[in-house]
Each structure stands twice: as structure tokens, then as C-alpha cells.
Write a protein that holds these residues in place. Structure first.
Motif, PDB file in Angstrom:
ATOM      1  N   THR A  94       0.679  -1.016  -0.077  1.00  0.00           N
ATOM      2  CA  THR A  94       0.039   0.058   0.122  1.00  0.00           C
ATOM      3  C   THR A  94       1.037   1.130  -0.091  1.00  0.00           C
ATOM      4  O   THR A  94       1.941   1.260   0.857  1.00  0.00           O
ATOM      5  N   PHE A  95       0.452   2.351  -0.750  1.00  0.00           N
ATOM      6  CA  PHE A  95       1.053   3.595  -0.828  1.00  0.00           C
ATOM      7  C   PHE A  95       0.296   4.551  -0.244  1.00  0.00           C
ATOM      8  O   PHE A  95      -1.058   4.481  -0.653  1.00  0.00           O
ATOM      9  N   HIS A 143      -0.699   8.363  -1.273  1.00  0.00           N
ATOM     10  CA  HIS A 143      -0.530   9.107  -2.567  1.00  0.00           C
ATOM     11  C   HIS A 143      -0.555  10.671  -1.908  1.00  0.00           C
ATOM     12  O   HIS A 143      -1.318  11.111  -1.430  1.00  0.00           O
ATOM     13  N   GLY A 154       1.985  14.188  -6.531  1.00  0.00           N
ATOM     14  CA  GLY A 154       2.623  13.177  -7.499  1.00  0.00           C
ATOM     15  C   GLY A 154       3.671  12.321  -6.482  1.00  0.00           C
ATOM     16  O   GLY A 154       4.498  11.426  -7.586  1.00  0.00           O
ATOM     17  N   ALA A 155       3.854  12.171  -5.410  1.00  0.00           N
ATOM     18  CA  ALA A 155       4.577  11.356  -4.820  1.00  0.00           C
ATOM     19  C   ALA A 155       3.818  10.244  -4.443  1.00  0.00           C
ATOM     20  O   ALA A 155       2.518  10.370  -4.041  1.00  0.00           O
ATOM     21  N   ALA A 156       4.313   8.964  -3.695  1.00  0.00           N
ATOM     22  CA  ALA A 156       3.928   7.750  -3.177  1.00  0.00           C
ATOM     23  C   ALA A 156       4.731   7.644  -2.094  1.00  0.00           C
ATOM     24  O   ALA A 156       5.909   7.017  -2.188  1.00  0.00           O
ATOM     25  N   THR A 211       7.275  16.758  -5.529  1.00  0.00           N
ATOM     26  CA  THR A 211       6.267  17.284  -5.175  1.00  0.00           C
ATOM     27  C   THR A 211       6.526  18.289  -4.005  1.00  0.00           C
ATOM     28  O   THR A 211       5.642  19.006  -3.778  1.00  0.00           O
ATOM     29  N   ALA A 226      -0.205  14.409   2.013  1.00  0.00           N
ATOM     30  CA  ALA A 226      -0.698  13.079   2.362  1.00  0.00           C
ATOM     31  C   ALA A 226      -1.531  13.404   3.483  1.00  0.00           C
ATOM     32  O   ALA A 226      -1.844  12.268   4.154  1.00  0.00           O
ATOM     33  N   SER A 283      -4.875  11.165   3.757  1.00  0.00           N
ATOM     34  CA  SER A 283      -4.552   9.566   3.512  1.00  0.00           C
ATOM     35  C   SER A 283      -3.916   9.124   4.948  1.00  0.00           C
ATOM     36  O   SER A 283      -4.188   8.164   5.343  1.00  0.00           O
TER      37      SER A 283
END
Length: 449
Positions: free
Chosen positions: A10-11, A13, A16-18, A193, A214, A217
Motif C-alpha cells: 500500500t502507498f 499518494h 505526485g509522490a507515493a 512534490t 498526504a 490519507s
């Protein structure tokens, strides 16, 4: 419940980064621990420092009451807190005759070099281990190095003195130097990012973190985590932000998708004519130690190598208190033992402090079943013992970590005189279950713990 609630891959997001996640209990099948499920990831790192040390009597510890006591020379005193997590190895020999470049190249292979000024290369131990530990979504391996390059020696190309990780014969692993480039591998899109904003009134600039992008998230994930997972996740984000801030402080922002260029370039103090301090070199090493820890905690890669400097290397080491001069010249300490010997030991102490920094980071990173250090093997050493004599018959070498309980630590292990390092490398590879029956001319293992 037979499947994890959250995938290991799992990332989060962040624009534009993860951001990859650390190893969490919530990723395991219901009712299982990491060790019971056999899912705790194993990791391997190799740290190489140049120009060896003074002599073996200044390097090896004693073993008293079942505990390692560091040598009175003091050059390994930064490792005092980790005596239960490390082991020393005596009488391991690198079978090479090609001085500095050959010693570097054969450090992770013990490749036989039958004549002077000939270097044999092969796929190195880290690559064999990476082949075994490779999994979907992982970076196969990451090789790092400093801003210096070897100039070669005695008709031997500098490429040999600049690389310890080799993909195959005559093919070195790509050695990464720029920290933002390495960070982008660990946090894909991380440096692009990260943005810079300007406050009109004060004209001051501030840079946002990938973590800022993030937030939503992170909040949602925290709502699913238990108390231990929350501690692990919070520590991971703290480590990530600390590394990010250090990179931001030493490198300018990049506007995607352009290539990052340092402007002005970082000072290196690598020139033969350089004088004074090299404060950035120590910081660069700290960042790279922290990125190894971050990459292992996030399980982005399970194999990393770092060369503190190449050989022969001419970095001005005057930034270390009590040291004055260039690394290679100081290493020939027997030219003036009273003056240069203590300098070599102080340089060794500086390198050992960076190794200790990594051990401290990894040991502080809790994961199911132990710590990241418990689930790792970290190899630390150099390609010669007595740097003045280029002695390769008893290399300075330490292993840290327990390979998931498969390696016993806190020992001083002595092998027969001139035991070839190839036996050692094969033994390390087998601790990870690498599918190799022979390596660098040997099919025999030795007891490394």
C-alpha cells in the motif's frame, strides 16, 4: 480472517509522490505475528570505509564475562551501546595483490587476483542476496557513494577503486551520490512534490513536505491502526520528515520534470590543495545513513551499500578534531607513528560513529517480532587492516543484526590464519537463503554465528 487488512504494498499518494508504509501488524493475517507468519522482511547493508586502520591490536575488542569490551584505542567507542548487536571476525583474508583499487573491488567478493595489478570482478554478495530477497514492488538494490572518485593506481582504472557493488564481471552497480535522487527512489516523486512557496511581505521561502500532501490519507489510515501500529507509523513519518528536511537544507528545490542540479555545488574538500573544514561531508553521511534506515523501514528495498569514500582517496580530513591533512597521506601512518597513528584512529572513530548512527536508527525502529536491526545484517569494514602496509590478511570486519534470529551476536570469532573472505561471503548469503552453492572459488561455509 485469512488475508491482511492492508496490503504490504500500500502507498499513500501525496500529489505526485507515493509514500510506502512501514511493516505493520494490520498487514498480517488475523491472529498471526510477523515471525509466526514468516513475513518479517530481512535486509542487508554493507558499509565500506577506506584506508583501513593502524593495526589489529588497535582494532579487535576483548571478550570478558561473555561481553565484548571495545579496544582501548577508542576508535570503536561509538559502538559501545551496541556490543550485544555486533560481532567481530579475525583472520579473514582478501586474496588480492592490487593495492587500493583491487582491495575495494574484492571487498564483497574476495575475488582471486593471481598476479599484481590484475583485478577480477564478479557478481557481488549484495546482488546475490538481493536476488533472493527481491519481491514485487521492491527496488532490487541501491548502491550509494560519496562525491569522490578514485583516480586509480599502478595502471588499474579508478572504476575499481570506486565501486564495491558489482552486477557482474566488469559491470559495477550504478552508484548514486545525490541524496534527492536516492530519496526519490524511497519516496517516488518525493523531491518533485516538495514545493517552494514565497511569502510576498517577507520574501521568505518555505518548503512543503510530501507528508503535507498526504494529510488526508494519513488521517484515514491512523483511524484503522492499533496502538502499536500508530507508534510505528508515527515514528516512520518522523524519520521521513527528518531526512527530507536535511536534504532540503543542502539541496535547492527542483521544478519537475527537470533534472536536479546543485547550484552552487556542494563543497567537497576533495582537492589535493584544499584546506580547512569539510562540514558538509559529515552531514552527507548522516543523510545517507538515515536513508538506509528509512528505505528498510518502508520496505522499499532490502539491500543497500554505501562507500564512505573510494580508494585511494584524498579527502581533506581536517574537519575532524585532532586531524590535519589528506586521507591517503595520513593512512601511511608508520612514516610518523606518533603524529599520524592517532589521526588514523580518530578518522576510524569518525567512520564508526556513522555506522553507530545507522545501528541506532534501525534498533529504534520497532516492527512486529522485534526491530528492523533484528531483521537485518549490516556489514561494516575496510579492505585492509594496517593501512601503511596495505595488509589484507586480517581485515577489519563487523557484522551487526540478527537476520531474523538466524545470526547470534555479541561475539569475537576467530578463524584459521588467512581464511579467504569468499567463505565468509558465501556464509552470509546463505543466512538469507540465497540459492548459491559456491561463490568466488569456494563451496565451503564458515560459522559466522
Amino acid at each position: 480472517m485469512s488475508t491482511p487488512k492492508i496490503s504490504r504494498r500500500t502507498f499513500l499518494h501525496a500529489g505526485g509522490a507515493a509514500i510506502a508504509l512501514p511493516f505493520l501488524e494490520i498487514m498480517l493475517p488475523f491472529g498471526k505475528t510477523a515471525w509466526a507468519a514468516g513475513q518479517a522482511p530481512l535486509r542487508f547493508a554493507c558499509l565500506f570505509y577506506p584506508h583501513g586502520t593502524t593495526q589489529d591490536s588497535d582494532w579487535f575488542p576483548t571478550f570478558v564475562n561473555n561481553q565484548l569490551i571495545m579496544n582501548a584505542s577508542g576508535m570503536l567507542s561509538p559502538l559501545d551501546p551496541y556490543v550485544a548487536d555486533i560481532s567481530f571476525y579475525k583472520n579473514l583474508m582478501a586474496d588480492n595483490w592490487s593495492l587500493h583499487p583491487g582491495g575495494v573491488t574484492t571487498f564483497m567478493t574476495a575475488g582471486f587476483t593471481p598476479q599484481q595489478n590484475v583485478v577480477n570482478t564478479c557478481r557481488t554478495t549484495d546482488q546475490l542476496i538481493a536476488d533472493k530477497l527481491q519481491a514485487t514492488g521492491l527496488i532490487h538494490s541501491i548502491a550509494m557513494g560519496s562525491d569522490e572518485l578514485s583516480g586509480g593506481e599502478a595502471s588499474i582504472s579508478g572504476i575499481y577503486g570506486t565501486n564495491i557493488s558489482w552486477i557482474g564481471k566488469e559491470t559495477p552497480n550504478t552508484r548514486l551520490i545525490r541524496n534527492s535522487q536516492i530519496f526519490d527512489l524511497i519516496v517516488p516523486g518525493g523531491s518533485s512534490t516538495t514545493t517552494t512557496t514565497t511569502t510576498t511581505s517577507s520574501k521568505t521561502k518555505s518548503r512543503q513536505s510530501v507528508i503535507d500532501f498526504a494529510k488526508d490519507s494519513i488521517t484515514r489510515l491512523n483511524g484503522k491502526l492499533g496502538s502499536q501500529d500508530k507508534k510505528t507509523f508515527d515514528q516512520y513519518l518522523t524519520n521521513l520528515r527528518e531526512v527530507e528536511q536535511k536534504i532540503q537544507a543542502t539541496e535547492p528545490p527542483v521544478t519537475p520534470p527537470g533534472n536536479l542540479t546543485l547550484n552552487p555545488a556542494m563543497a567537497t574538500c576533495s582537492s589535493l590543495a584544499s584546506k580547512g573544514s569539510c562540514a558538509d561531508y559529515s552531514l552527507d553521511m548522516d543523510i545517507k545513513m538515515d536513508m538506509i534506515a528509512l528505505a528498510f523501514q518502508a520496505d522499499r528495498t532490502r539491500v543497500m551499500t554505501h562507500m564512505f569514500d573510494p580508494e585511494p582517496g584524498y579527502r581533506n580530513m581536517s574537519f575532524i578534531s585532532g586531524v590535519q591533512g589528506l586521507a591517503h597521506e595520513i593512512s601511511h601512518w608508520r612514516n610518523d607513528p606518533a603524529k599520524l597513528g592517532p589521526m588514523v584512529q580518530k578518522i576510524n572513530k569518525f567512520y564508526a560513529s556513522k555506522f553507530a548512527r545507522l545501528l541506532g536508527r534501525l534498533k529504534s525502529m520497532s516492527e512486529s517480532g522485534g526491530t528492523v536491526l533484528d531483521n537485518s545484517i549490516i556489514m561494516y569494514g575496510s579492505s585492509m587492516m594496517d593501512s601503511h602496509n596495505h595488509d589484507v590478511t586480517n581485515l577489519p570486519l563487523i557484522l551487526a543484526g540478527r537476520a531474523g534470529g538466524n545470526l547470534q551476536q555479541g561475539a569475537l570469532r576467530t578463524f584459521p590464519t588467512r581464511t579467504n573472505m569468499s567463505h565468509f561471503h558465501l556464509s552470509v548469503a546463505k543466512k538469507f537463503g540465497a540459492a548459491v552453492t559456491s561463490y568466488s572459488g569456494t563451496s565451503s561455509t564458515i560459522n559466522i554465528g
